[in-house]
Design a protein around this motif. Structure first.
Motif, PDB file in Angstrom:
ATOM      1  N   ILE A  52       0.958  -1.128   0.128  1.00 12.78           N
ATOM      2  CA  ILE A  52      -0.029   0.063   0.020  1.00 12.78           C
ATOM      3  C   ILE A  52       0.597   1.140  -0.176  1.00 12.78           C
ATOM      4  O   ILE A  52       0.512   2.057  -0.766  1.00 12.78           O
ATOM      5  N   SER A  53       1.868   1.281   1.001  1.00  9.33           N
ATOM      6  CA  SER A  53       3.029   2.298   0.888  1.00  9.33           C
ATOM      7  C   SER A  53       3.555   2.477  -0.102  1.00  9.33           C
ATOM      8  O   SER A  53       3.865   3.783  -1.078  1.00  9.33           O
ATOM      9  N   CYS A  54       4.043   1.346  -1.607  1.00  5.90           N
ATOM     10  CA  CYS A  54       4.165   1.799  -2.956  1.00  5.90           C
ATOM     11  C   CYS A  54       3.659   2.420  -3.186  1.00  5.90           C
ATOM     12  O   CYS A  54       3.826   2.358  -4.988  1.00  5.90           O
ATOM     13  N   LEU A  55       2.430   2.422  -2.918  1.00  4.14           N
ATOM     14  CA  LEU A  55       1.613   2.407  -4.182  1.00  4.14           C
ATOM     15  C   LEU A  55       1.034   4.116  -4.202  1.00  4.14           C
ATOM     16  O   LEU A  55       0.208   4.285  -4.643  1.00  4.14           O
ATOM     17  N   MET A  56       1.601   4.814  -3.551  1.00  2.00           N
ATOM     18  CA  MET A  56       1.215   6.767  -2.370  1.00  2.00           C
ATOM     19  C   MET A  56       2.416   7.283  -2.878  1.00  2.00           C
ATOM     20  O   MET A  56       3.307   6.598  -2.612  1.00  2.00           O
ATOM     21  N   GLY A  57       2.283   8.471  -3.100  1.00  2.00           N
ATOM     22  CA  GLY A  57       3.090   9.567  -2.913  1.00  2.00           C
ATOM     23  C   GLY A  57       4.262   9.033  -3.227  1.00  2.00           C
ATOM     24  O   GLY A  57       4.928   8.281  -4.520  1.00  2.00           O
ATOM     25  N   ALA A  88      -8.833  -6.037  -0.322  1.00  2.00           N
ATOM     26  CA  ALA A  88     -10.997  -5.508  -0.732  1.00  2.00           C
ATOM     27  C   ALA A  88     -11.518  -5.485   0.496  1.00  2.00           C
ATOM     28  O   ALA A  88     -12.883  -3.650   0.691  1.00  2.00           O
ATOM     29  N   ASP A  89     -10.893  -5.515   1.380  1.00  2.00           N
ATOM     30  CA  ASP A  89     -11.887  -5.641   2.942  1.00  2.00           C
ATOM     31  C   ASP A  89     -11.346  -4.071   4.343  1.00  2.00           C
ATOM     32  O   ASP A  89     -11.449  -3.845   4.946  1.00  2.00           O
ATOM     33  N   GLY A  90     -10.117  -3.521   3.028  1.00  2.00           N
ATOM     34  CA  GLY A  90      -9.446  -2.884   3.315  1.00  2.00           C
ATOM     35  C   GLY A  90      -8.388  -3.205   5.149  1.00  2.00           C
ATOM     36  O   GLY A  90      -8.368  -2.319   5.798  1.00  2.00           O
ATOM     37  N   GLN A  91      -7.631  -3.930   4.688  1.00  2.00           N
ATOM     38  CA  GLN A  91      -7.589  -5.251   6.804  1.00  2.00           C
ATOM     39  C   GLN A  91      -5.585  -4.307   6.711  1.00  2.00           C
ATOM     40  O   GLN A  91      -4.578  -5.126   6.337  1.00  2.00           O
ATOM     41  N   TYR A  92      -5.379  -2.612   6.057  1.00  2.00           N
ATOM     42  CA  TYR A  92      -4.378  -1.914   6.594  1.00  2.00           C
ATOM     43  C   TYR A  92      -4.331  -1.237   6.718  1.00  2.00           C
ATOM     44  O   TYR A  92      -5.651  -0.502   7.002  1.00  2.00           O
ATOM     45  N   ARG A  93      -3.841   0.007   7.205  1.00  2.00           N
ATOM     46  CA  ARG A  93      -3.760   1.263   7.816  1.00  2.00           C
ATOM     47  C   ARG A  93      -3.211   2.656   6.325  1.00  2.00           C
ATOM     48  O   ARG A  93      -2.111   2.424   6.520  1.00  2.00           O
ATOM     49  N   SER A  94      -4.153   2.887   6.105  1.00  2.00           N
ATOM     50  CA  SER A  94      -4.695   3.895   4.949  1.00  2.00           C
ATOM     51  C   SER A  94      -5.202   4.065   4.659  1.00  2.00           C
ATOM     52  O   SER A  94      -6.987   3.931   4.914  1.00  2.00           O
ATOM     53  N   GLU A  95      -5.225   5.546   3.985  1.00  2.00           N
ATOM     54  CA  GLU A  95      -6.335   5.891   3.455  1.00  2.00           C
ATOM     55  C   GLU A  95      -6.871   5.942   1.924  1.00  2.00           C
ATOM     56  O   GLU A  95      -8.303   5.759   1.569  1.00  2.00           O
ATOM     57  N   MET A  96      -6.180   5.190   1.706  1.00  2.00           N
ATOM     58  CA  MET A  96      -6.076   4.841   0.278  1.00  2.00           C
ATOM     59  C   MET A  96      -7.047   3.914  -0.126  1.00  2.00           C
ATOM     60  O   MET A  96      -7.048   2.488   0.923  1.00  2.00           O
ATOM     61  N   ARG A  97      -8.169   3.976  -0.321  1.00  2.00           N
ATOM     62  CA  ARG A  97      -9.308   2.689  -0.761  1.00  2.00           C
ATOM     63  C   ARG A  97      -9.160   1.135  -1.669  1.00  2.00           C
ATOM     64  O   ARG A  97      -8.078   1.323  -2.287  1.00  2.00           O
ATOM     65  N   PRO A  98      -9.748   0.110  -1.333  1.00  2.00           N
ATOM     66  CA  PRO A  98      -9.524  -0.747  -1.528  1.00  2.00           C
ATOM     67  C   PRO A  98      -9.159  -0.739  -2.944  1.00  2.00           C
ATOM     68  O   PRO A  98      -8.537  -1.497  -4.093  1.00  2.00           O
ATOM     69  N   HIS A  99     -10.326  -0.313  -3.492  1.00  2.00           N
ATOM     70  CA  HIS A  99     -10.924  -0.159  -5.149  1.00  2.00           C
ATOM     71  C   HIS A  99      -9.611   0.346  -5.844  1.00  2.00           C
ATOM     72  O   HIS A  99      -8.889   0.216  -6.627  1.00  2.00           O
ATOM     73  N   ALA A 100      -9.129   1.357  -5.089  1.00  2.00           N
ATOM     74  CA  ALA A 100      -7.820   2.497  -5.784  1.00  2.00           C
ATOM     75  C   ALA A 100      -6.110   0.829  -5.739  1.00  2.00           C
ATOM     76  O   ALA A 100      -5.916   1.545  -7.022  1.00  2.00           O
ATOM     77  N   VAL A 101      -5.845   0.428  -4.513  1.00  2.00           N
ATOM     78  CA  VAL A 101      -4.951  -0.555  -4.495  1.00  2.00           C
ATOM     79  C   VAL A 101      -5.384  -1.125  -5.594  1.00  2.00           C
ATOM     80  O   VAL A 101      -4.435  -1.609  -6.436  1.00  2.00           O
ATOM     81  N   LEU A 102      -6.548  -2.076  -6.304  1.00  2.00           N
ATOM     82  CA  LEU A 102      -6.765  -3.183  -6.692  1.00  2.00           C
ATOM     83  C   LEU A 102      -6.255  -2.251  -8.302  1.00  2.00           C
ATOM     84  O   LEU A 102      -5.776  -2.894  -9.400  1.00  2.00           O
ATOM     85  N   GLN A 103      -6.729  -1.183  -8.279  1.00  2.00           N
ATOM     86  CA  GLN A 103      -7.265  -0.720  -9.467  1.00  2.00           C
ATOM     87  C   GLN A 103      -5.083  -0.756  -9.856  1.00  2.00           C
ATOM     88  O   GLN A 103      -4.888  -0.997 -11.179  1.00  2.00           O
ATOM     89  N   SER A 104      -4.173   0.191  -9.415  1.00  2.00           N
ATOM     90  CA  SER A 104      -2.999   0.284  -8.907  1.00  2.00           C
ATOM     91  C   SER A 104      -2.247  -0.701  -9.675  1.00  2.00           C
ATOM     92  O   SER A 104      -1.977  -1.235 -10.327  1.00  2.00           O
ATOM     93  N   VAL A 105      -2.811  -2.027  -8.464  1.00  2.00           N
ATOM     94  CA  VAL A 105      -2.027  -2.962  -9.338  1.00  2.00           C
ATOM     95  C   VAL A 105      -2.688  -4.040 -11.153  1.00  2.00           C
ATOM     96  O   VAL A 105      -1.257  -4.279 -11.268  1.00  2.00           O
ATOM     97  N   PHE A 106      -3.408  -4.067 -11.006  1.00  2.00           N
ATOM     98  CA  PHE A 106      -3.528  -4.595 -12.299  1.00  2.00           C
ATOM     99  C   PHE A 106      -3.224  -3.616 -13.318  1.00  2.00           C
ATOM    100  O   PHE A 106      -3.021  -3.850 -14.405  1.00  2.00           O
ATOM    101  N   ALA A 107      -3.604  -2.430 -12.981  1.00  2.00           N
ATOM    102  CA  ALA A 107      -2.597  -1.228 -14.002  1.00  2.00           C
ATOM    103  C   ALA A 107      -1.287  -1.429 -14.426  1.00  2.00           C
ATOM    104  O   ALA A 107      -0.491  -1.726 -15.137  1.00  2.00           O
TER     105      ALA A 107
END
Length: 159
Positions: A52-57, A88-107
């Motif tokens: 999650i951290s690697c997908l932000m900032g 998908a269940d947001g089992q992490y500490r971040s404001e990044m939404r699960p959909h945004a995480v998965l969309q970044s991963v898929f992209a």
């Protein structure tokens, strides 16, 4: 089998359940590779929070550079010590939404042709890493045998 773990890797897999010996060395990219194939084989390990951290900032650009380097490798993957359900269940500490995480991963998977393998937990990620490396090593061994066999003189020919 010998496996190289990058010197910067902080939580190195022991591969204690497998016939493997881990040696530490600086790798050009990724966390795990095979001796002699450091520029062709790379497995990147990520805990969910780290992913999650690697997908932000600012971390995102560093991660993109790593994925670009990995994209040219013969064997490459990002093994994640979590399930897609955890994301998908947001089992992490971040404001990044699960959909945004998965969309970044898929992209990233599409853009850089680097698979992200959600392995459920650390044991699953270690299993996946070991067997990806083992299967690659076996393929290379088979290719070398076939090449040697095809270059050997035929019966009755002089060497």
């Amino acid at each position: 089998m010998r496996i190289i773990a990058d010197t910067r890797e902080q939580r190195v897999f022991s591969f204690a359940k497998y016939e493997a010996e881990v040696e530490r060395a600086a790798l050009p990219t990724a966390d795990y590779s095979l001796p002699g194939f450091e520029d062709r084989v790379g497995i990147e390990r990520k805990e969910l929070g780290d992913l999650i951290s690697c997908l932000m900032g600012a971390n995102r650009e560093r991660f993109v550079k790593e994925l670009r380097r990995l994209s040219s490798y013969e064997l490459k993957a990002v093994v994640v010590e979590a399930s897609m359900r955890d994301v998908a269940d947001g089992q992490y500490r971040s404001e990044m939404r699960p959909h945004a995480v998965l969309q970044s991963v898929f992209a990233f998977q599409v853009r850089y042709a680097v698979p992200f393998l959600f392995c459920g937990d650390r044991a699953g990620a270690e299993y996946t890493t070991f067997w990806l490396l083992a299967k690659y090593a076996r393929e290379i061994e088979e290719r070398m045998k076939a090449l040697t066999k095809s270059q050997a003189p035929a019966k009755g020919e002089a060497a």
